[in-house]
Design an enzyme around this catalytic site. Sequence first.
Site, PDB file in Angstrom:
ATOM      1  N   CYS A 148       9.518  -2.206  17.430  1.00 51.20           N
ATOM      2  CA  CYS A 148       9.222  -2.831  18.718  1.00 51.20           C
ATOM      3  C   CYS A 148       7.725  -2.841  19.007  1.00 51.20           C
ATOM      4  CB  CYS A 148       9.900  -2.066  19.845  1.00 51.20           C
ATOM      5  SG  CYS A 148      11.653  -1.887  19.630  1.00 51.20           S
ATOM      6  N   ARG A 152       4.871  -6.828  13.652  1.00 50.23           N
ATOM      7  CA  ARG A 152       5.519  -5.517  13.553  1.00 50.23           C
ATOM      8  C   ARG A 152       7.001  -5.648  13.171  1.00 50.23           C
ATOM      9  NH1 ARG A 152       2.908  -1.277  16.101  1.00 50.23           N
ATOM     10  NH2 ARG A 152       4.893  -0.318  16.653  1.00 50.23           N
ATOM     11  N   TRP A 181      12.958  -4.672  18.143  1.00 56.46           N
ATOM     12  CA  TRP A 181      13.593  -4.535  16.830  1.00 56.46           C
ATOM     13  C   TRP A 181      14.839  -3.697  17.087  1.00 56.46           C
ATOM     14  CZ3 TRP A 181      14.802  -0.659  13.213  1.00 56.46           C
ATOM     15  CH2 TRP A 181      14.970  -1.092  11.886  1.00 56.46           C
ATOM     16  N   ASN A 203       9.597   1.572  22.790  1.00 58.94           N
ATOM     17  CA  ASN A 203       9.724   1.573  21.334  1.00 58.94           C
ATOM     18  C   ASN A 203      10.146   2.981  20.931  1.00 58.94           C
ATOM     19  OD1 ASN A 203       9.388   1.414  18.537  1.00 58.94           O
ATOM     20  ND2 ASN A 203       7.182   1.739  18.651  1.00 58.94           N
ATOM     21  N   GLY A 204      11.212   3.099  20.154  1.00 59.29           N
ATOM     22  CA  GLY A 204      11.685   4.428  19.753  1.00 59.29           C
ATOM     23  C   GLY A 204      13.177   4.534  19.982  1.00 59.29           C
ATOM     24  N   GLU A 249       6.413  -1.121  -7.609  1.00 54.77           N
ATOM     25  CA  GLU A 249       5.829  -1.842  -6.475  1.00 54.77           C
ATOM     26  C   GLU A 249       6.020  -3.354  -6.627  1.00 54.77           C
ATOM     27  OE1 GLU A 249       4.974  -1.513  -3.606  1.00 54.77           O
ATOM     28  OE2 GLU A 249       3.521  -3.050  -3.098  1.00 54.77           O
ATOM     29  N   LYS A 293       7.851  -5.621  -3.863  1.00 55.64           N
ATOM     30  CA  LYS A 293       7.185  -6.765  -3.240  1.00 55.64           C
ATOM     31  C   LYS A 293       8.086  -7.987  -3.311  1.00 55.64           C
ATOM     32  CE  LYS A 293       4.837  -5.607  -1.407  1.00 55.64           C
ATOM     33  NZ  LYS A 293       4.210  -4.478  -0.775  1.00 55.64           N
ATOM     34  N   GLU A 342      11.304  -7.622  -1.002  1.00 52.34           N
ATOM     35  CA  GLU A 342      11.160  -7.613   0.463  1.00 52.34           C
ATOM     36  C   GLU A 342      10.762  -8.965   1.033  1.00 52.34           C
ATOM     37  OE1 GLU A 342       8.406  -4.770   2.109  1.00 52.34           O
ATOM     38  OE2 GLU A 342       6.870  -5.217   0.655  1.00 52.34           O
ATOM     39  N   HIS A 350      18.481   2.851 -21.709  1.00 50.89           N
ATOM     40  CA  HIS A 350      19.421   3.904 -21.312  1.00 50.89           C
ATOM     41  C   HIS A 350      20.415   3.431 -20.245  1.00 50.89           C
ATOM     42  CE1 HIS A 350      17.439   6.908 -23.727  1.00 50.89           C
ATOM     43  NE2 HIS A 350      16.280   6.511 -23.227  1.00 50.89           N
ATOM     44  N   LYS A 396       6.724  -3.734  10.250  1.00 50.95           N
ATOM     45  CA  LYS A 396       5.480  -3.324   9.594  1.00 50.95           C
ATOM     46  C   LYS A 396       5.333  -1.803   9.606  1.00 50.95           C
ATOM     47  CE  LYS A 396       1.450  -3.865   7.682  1.00 50.95           C
ATOM     48  NZ  LYS A 396       1.512  -4.065   6.229  1.00 50.95           N
TER      49      LYS A 396
HETATM   50  C1  AGP Z   1       5.430  -2.430   2.350  1.00 53.68           C
HETATM   51  O1  AGP Z   1       5.357  -3.665   1.768  1.00 53.68           O
HETATM   52  C2  AGP Z   1       6.592  -2.208   3.212  1.00 53.68           C
HETATM   53  N1  AGP Z   1       6.556  -3.079   4.325  1.00 53.68           N
HETATM   54  C3  AGP Z   1       6.968  -0.771   3.532  1.00 53.68           C
HETATM   55  O2  AGP Z   1       7.595  -0.288   2.389  1.00 53.68           O
HETATM   56  C4  AGP Z   1       5.850   0.213   3.927  1.00 53.68           C
HETATM   57  O3  AGP Z   1       5.026   0.468   2.844  1.00 53.68           O
HETATM   58  C5  AGP Z   1       6.492   1.517   4.427  1.00 53.68           C
HETATM   59  O4  AGP Z   1       7.274   1.267   5.553  1.00 53.68           O
HETATM   60  C6  AGP Z   1       5.473   2.590   4.730  1.00 53.68           C
HETATM   61  O5  AGP Z   1       4.580   2.207   5.728  1.00 53.68           O
HETATM   62  P1  AGP Z   1       3.251   3.007   5.983  1.00 53.68           P
HETATM   63  O6  AGP Z   1       2.388   2.846   4.792  1.00 53.68           O
HETATM   64  O7  AGP Z   1       2.655   2.410   7.222  1.00 53.68           O
HETATM   65  O8  AGP Z   1       3.638   4.435   6.176  1.00 53.68           O
END
Ligand code: AGP
Length: 610
Positions: A2, A27, A76, A102-103, A483, A487, A490, A506, A605
């Site tokens: 949020c 966000r 969110w 938010n929370g 990674e 990428k 997501e 394996h 985010k």
């Molecule tokens: C990254 O592409 C993602 N959106 C997500 O995995 C992110 O890296 C993760 O939520 C951690 O966030 P931070 O680095 O702000 O702690």
Amino acid sequence: MCGIIGYLGERAAAPIIMESLKRLEYRGYDSAGVAIYNEDADKTSVVKSAAKVDTLVDRLTEDMPAGRLGIGHTRWATHGRPTVINAHPHTDCTNRIMVIHNGIIENFAELKRGLQSRGHVFVSETDTEVVPHLIEEHFKGDLVAAVRESLVQVRGAYAMAIFSQHDPDLLIGARLNAPLVVGIGEKEWFIASDITAIIPYTKKVLLLGEGEMVSISSLGPEVSTLDGSAVKPRIIEVKWDISQAQKGGYPHFMAKEINEGAQAVSNALRGRLTEEGVVAFEEFGLTDRQLLKVRDIKMVAAGTSFYAALLGKYIIEDLARIPVEVEPASEFRYRQPIIDRDTLVVGVSQSGETADTLAAIREARRREARVISITNVVGSSMALESDGVIYLHAGPEIGVASTKTFIAHVVCLYLLGIRLAAVRHRLPPERLRELAADLKRLPDAVHTVLERAETLQAMARKYARYQNFMYIGRGINYPVALEGALKLKEISYLHAEGYAAGELKHGPIALLDKSFPVFAIATAGATTEKIVSNIQEALARDAPVVALVSQGDPVLDEMTSDRIEVPAVAEFLSPIPNVVALQLFAYFVASERGCDVDQPRNLAKSVTVE
Ligand code: AGP
């Protein structure tokens, strides 16, 4: 997660709140709403939408509510579906108290039952709605006291902005385990989830600490703890400017941020590394003596930052020969980690606000470990709660998918590795000089990869129709494979897995056939021949193969795979140019598939809830 924006000042609140909500979109959210108080009519207009902020903007533009006090929210969903009714702001039985949050309020069910038994009527499924009702119940003429008494009853995490028609010269903010900052302008004040929301209006930011409240009137902000003790405000001047939070001609923030990769390397290195390989961090917080006592290192992180931390293990163990364990922050806090005052715990987080990572470093401090955080956000909770901090200096990252900050994290981990090695006299001067020179050449290598964007785009076009991808890498490029897969999944919603190339045989090799391409990181290094064998194994199962290879390396010439060349750099530093190629590939595949790359579905985010 949020997003929160609140405004009190001399200008019309609604347009400012609308613009700030647009800035908070990154966000991650599914619905939005505003409340604007009109002092002439003594009336609050509440407008909500279960769609994007643009829908809200259209509705408000037709009929812009007047008023100089207001709050706005992007939600969110956690408790209750993303409907108009569940969208914030929420209000009390009299519709005079407005709350955005938010929370998660963990004891909301119990609070709600109590409030209902005392006659309060609820309209939403949210946890948040208990707060305005609690304030209503506690209000005896002093809004700040009523908010304080209400929040004392609440368990969980919150960042909130609150106003009430009972006292319309007041805008109140409060935070516990969720981020909130206060912007200080010329006779105007802002409450926001992050600086991005308010950067067009002010660079002067008051950092609100854990369990603190701010009450803002036309006389300015007053900060206090929840038990009412006054707190001296901590005010910082933000260094970056508005252009860094704009797309700057790129179609997406993600494209812009990938293209800022070379700059991210330079910024992370700037002023920290001499030609002799001597590393100094400005706000590091730990002395050489303390570093010498470090017996082992634990790194905690989530998502992309977790993979950066995994690279940190390879880097630090290689350079400093200190054992490093990397653990998802969400796991670390709920077991009994073996740490003590000789353990260095490193929190790796772009935002510095990820709830799991923040909780993990708190747990580490509770167990007396020394804690440093590597983060991009100055004044973030992790930065404030660690013994020391290494800032990425990467500028704001708006795209939900982390790109340039992954690179900056890894660069900071190289520097940390060198620093730890130096205090232990692990590296001879010539190796330190060589490392320094190689690191300083990295921005050029990143530039060269960025110049190959067209090749990567063409490759992405060819592969965008597949539903599954297997990323493989070895050694220091194993975390890069992980990674690369993250990428892709997501932002393009394709299934992608990352594997240590040697593990393919394996089990996962059973998945491979002509419909399941393999993306192999096969740049020059100690295990190139091994990964070439793994590529052969994949080709033998008819899997299409895309291979990342070092420029001019004939290693795969004989094979029927697609090749992407990246500049030849020392294997130890190859994750940086390699990951840029993987970021571009994922970006182009997602664009080709018409995905919303900056705001992928279901993602936020900065994940400020557990
Ligand atoms: C990254 O592409 C993602 N959106 C997500 O995995 C992110 O890296 C993760 O939520 C951690 O966030 P931070 O680095 O702000 O702690």
